[in-house]
Design a protein around this motif. Structure first.
Motif, PDB file in Angstrom:
ATOM      1  N   ASP A 172       5.711 -21.799  92.813  1.00 45.95           N
ATOM      2  CA  ASP A 172       4.604 -20.835  92.843  1.00 45.95           C
ATOM      3  C   ASP A 172       4.747 -19.749  91.784  1.00 45.95           C
ATOM      4  OD1 ASP A 172       3.408 -22.131  95.018  1.00 45.95           O
ATOM      5  OD2 ASP A 172       4.630 -21.014  96.462  1.00 45.95           O
ATOM      6  N   LYS A 173       5.810 -19.795  91.006  1.00 43.53           N
ATOM      7  CA  LYS A 173       6.086 -18.725  90.039  1.00 43.53           C
ATOM      8  C   LYS A 173       5.652 -19.124  88.640  1.00 43.53           C
ATOM      9  CE  LYS A 173      10.332 -18.103  88.678  1.00 43.53           C
ATOM     10  NZ  LYS A 173      11.764 -17.719  88.601  1.00 43.53           N
ATOM     11  N   GLN A 174       4.788 -18.304  88.032  1.00 39.16           N
ATOM     12  CA  GLN A 174       4.402 -18.576  86.654  1.00 39.16           C
ATOM     13  C   GLN A 174       5.532 -18.129  85.730  1.00 39.16           C
ATOM     14  OE1 GLN A 174       0.647 -16.942  85.358  1.00 39.16           O
ATOM     15  NE2 GLN A 174       0.611 -18.195  83.515  1.00 39.16           N
ATOM     16  N   ILE A 175       5.991 -19.050  84.888  1.00 41.30           N
ATOM     17  CA  ILE A 175       7.114 -18.752  84.015  1.00 41.30           C
ATOM     18  C   ILE A 175       6.727 -18.766  82.531  1.00 41.30           C
ATOM     19  CG2 ILE A 175       8.883 -19.532  85.631  1.00 41.30           C
ATOM     20  CD1 ILE A 175       8.968 -22.203  84.151  1.00 41.30           C
ATOM     21  N   ILE A 176       5.539 -19.278  82.213  1.00 45.51           N
ATOM     22  CA  ILE A 176       5.051 -19.267  80.832  1.00 45.51           C
ATOM     23  C   ILE A 176       3.570 -18.904  80.837  1.00 45.51           C
ATOM     24  CG2 ILE A 176       4.547 -20.672  78.777  1.00 45.51           C
ATOM     25  CD1 ILE A 176       7.021 -22.342  79.410  1.00 45.51           C
ATOM     26  N   ASP A 177       3.201 -17.985  79.947  1.00 50.48           N
ATOM     27  CA  ASP A 177       1.809 -17.585  79.752  1.00 50.48           C
ATOM     28  C   ASP A 177       1.672 -17.250  78.270  1.00 50.48           C
ATOM     29  OD1 ASP A 177      -0.760 -16.669  79.823  1.00 50.48           O
ATOM     30  OD2 ASP A 177      -0.379 -14.938  81.115  1.00 50.48           O
ATOM     31  N   GLU A 178       1.415 -18.280  77.461  1.00 47.63           N
ATOM     32  CA  GLU A 178       1.503 -18.142  76.015  1.00 47.63           C
ATOM     33  C   GLU A 178       0.140 -18.285  75.329  1.00 47.63           C
ATOM     34  OE1 GLU A 178       3.554 -17.734  72.258  1.00 47.63           O
ATOM     35  OE2 GLU A 178       3.950 -17.171  74.331  1.00 47.63           O
ATOM     36  N   ASP A 179      -0.274 -17.244  74.627  1.00 51.09           N
ATOM     37  CA  ASP A 179      -1.475 -17.289  73.807  1.00 51.09           C
ATOM     38  C   ASP A 179      -1.188 -18.154  72.586  1.00 51.09           C
ATOM     39  OD1 ASP A 179      -3.721 -16.856  72.285  1.00 51.09           O
ATOM     40  OD2 ASP A 179      -3.299 -14.745  71.865  1.00 51.09           O
ATOM     41  N   ILE A 180      -2.004 -19.179  72.344  1.00 48.89           N
ATOM     42  CA  ILE A 180      -1.725 -20.096  71.234  1.00 48.89           C
ATOM     43  C   ILE A 180      -2.763 -20.011  70.116  1.00 48.89           C
ATOM     44  CG2 ILE A 180      -0.425 -21.708  72.668  1.00 48.89           C
ATOM     45  CD1 ILE A 180      -2.942 -23.487  72.733  1.00 48.89           C
ATOM     46  N   GLU A 181      -3.712 -19.091  70.220  1.00 52.11           N
ATOM     47  CA  GLU A 181      -4.710 -18.968  69.158  1.00 52.11           C
ATOM     48  C   GLU A 181      -4.030 -18.600  67.839  1.00 52.11           C
ATOM     49  OE1 GLU A 181      -9.023 -17.721  70.285  1.00 52.11           O
ATOM     50  OE2 GLU A 181      -7.663 -16.292  71.241  1.00 52.11           O
ATOM     51  N   GLY A 182      -4.306 -19.377  66.798  1.00 49.78           N
ATOM     52  CA  GLY A 182      -3.758 -19.096  65.487  1.00 49.78           C
ATOM     53  C   GLY A 182      -2.309 -19.476  65.310  1.00 49.78           C
ATOM     54  N   LYS A 183      -1.722 -20.126  66.312  1.00 56.70           N
ATOM     55  CA  LYS A 183      -0.308 -20.499  66.234  1.00 56.70           C
ATOM     56  C   LYS A 183      -0.159 -22.002  65.967  1.00 56.70           C
ATOM     57  CE  LYS A 183       1.186 -16.764  69.292  1.00 56.70           C
ATOM     58  NZ  LYS A 183       1.837 -16.403  70.570  1.00 56.70           N
ATOM     59  N   LYS A 184       0.927 -22.349  65.313  1.00 56.40           N
ATOM     60  CA  LYS A 184       1.212 -23.753  65.034  1.00 56.40           C
ATOM     61  C   LYS A 184       1.896 -24.377  66.240  1.00 56.40           C
ATOM     62  CE  LYS A 184       3.904 -26.813  62.037  1.00 56.40           C
ATOM     63  NZ  LYS A 184       4.916 -26.880  60.941  1.00 56.40           N
TER      64      LYS A 184
END
Length: 221
Positions: A172-184
């Motif tokens: 139930d634990k969120q461990i990744i929340d990564e914005d990927i706009e403009g990233k390779k």
């Protein structure tokens, strides 16, 4: 004097009839869950040997990725029929033996040629993250974290991919929340490149996997 009352009743009756005749508003259909591994066969999966890879077997309803000296695992053969963004993948896995990642979930991001890998338990057994973000491994980028995984214990993972974000939950634990706009977005150079676009792998580790599902989603606002 009875005619006004009769007329009113007729008007009300017509109104009720009109309301009943109108079709009910259609409810939006829930996204259909796609079972990627049914516990009955590995027909939809293709084992890949990159040299020193362990065998992938079906045992007791589980996908068993045996320990090898290199990356071991299998590719999902019907990936071309699945969405490449706005989807979630859920699975359960446990490490049976070994000291490195027991879940390497390689997945498409936007199209089948651009993929990344969720690593769970890498670099000695605890590093968890996405390889690669802007050419940086899971051990070095913003998605990296240390999670404690016990041998022979089931863990539930959920991966969500949208055009703007990659998110991961451990239980139930969120461990990744990564914005990927403009990233390779890419996979790490080396053996994992043989497991595109959708696969399950381990490194020098034996793992059991079950309940692998994909669900199309609407991009969260």
């Amino acid at each position: 004097m009875k005619f006004p009352i009769l007329t009113a009743l007729l008007v009300l009756g017509t109104a009720f009839a009109t309301a009943e005749d109108k079709p009910a508003a259609a409810k939006p259909e829930a996204a259909k869950e796609i079972l990627l591994f049914n516990g009955k066969s590995l027909d939809d999966w293709e084992s890949v040997d990159v040299g020193g890879s362990g065998e992938v077997e079906l045992e007791g309803g589980l996908m068993i990725i045996n320990q090898g000296e290199n990356v071991s695992g299998a590719i999902y053969k019907k990936a071309a029929a699945l969405p490449t963004t706005n989807y979630e993948i859920t699975l359960e896995a446990k490490r049976m033996q070994g000291v490195d990642f027991f879940v390497g979930l390689t997945f498409p991001v936007g199209d089948l040629k651009h993929c990344a890998t969720l690593i769970c338990g890498g670099w000695g057994g605890s590093v968890t993250g996405i390889s690669c973000i802007d050419s940086m491994d899971a051990s070095d980028n913003n998605t990296s974290s240390y999670q404690r995984y016990k041998d022979d214990e089931w863990y539930t993972f959920k991966l969500r991919v949208t055009p703007k974000n990659i998110s991961v939950w451990l239980g139930d634990k969120q461990i990744i929340d990564e914005d990927i706009e403009g990233k390779k977005i890419s996979v790490r150079s080396g053996p994992i490149e043989s497991y595109l676009p959708l696969s399950l792998t381990t490194f020098n580790t034996m793992a059991a996997i079950r309940n692998v599902k994909l669900t199309p989603i609407t991009e969260p606002k």
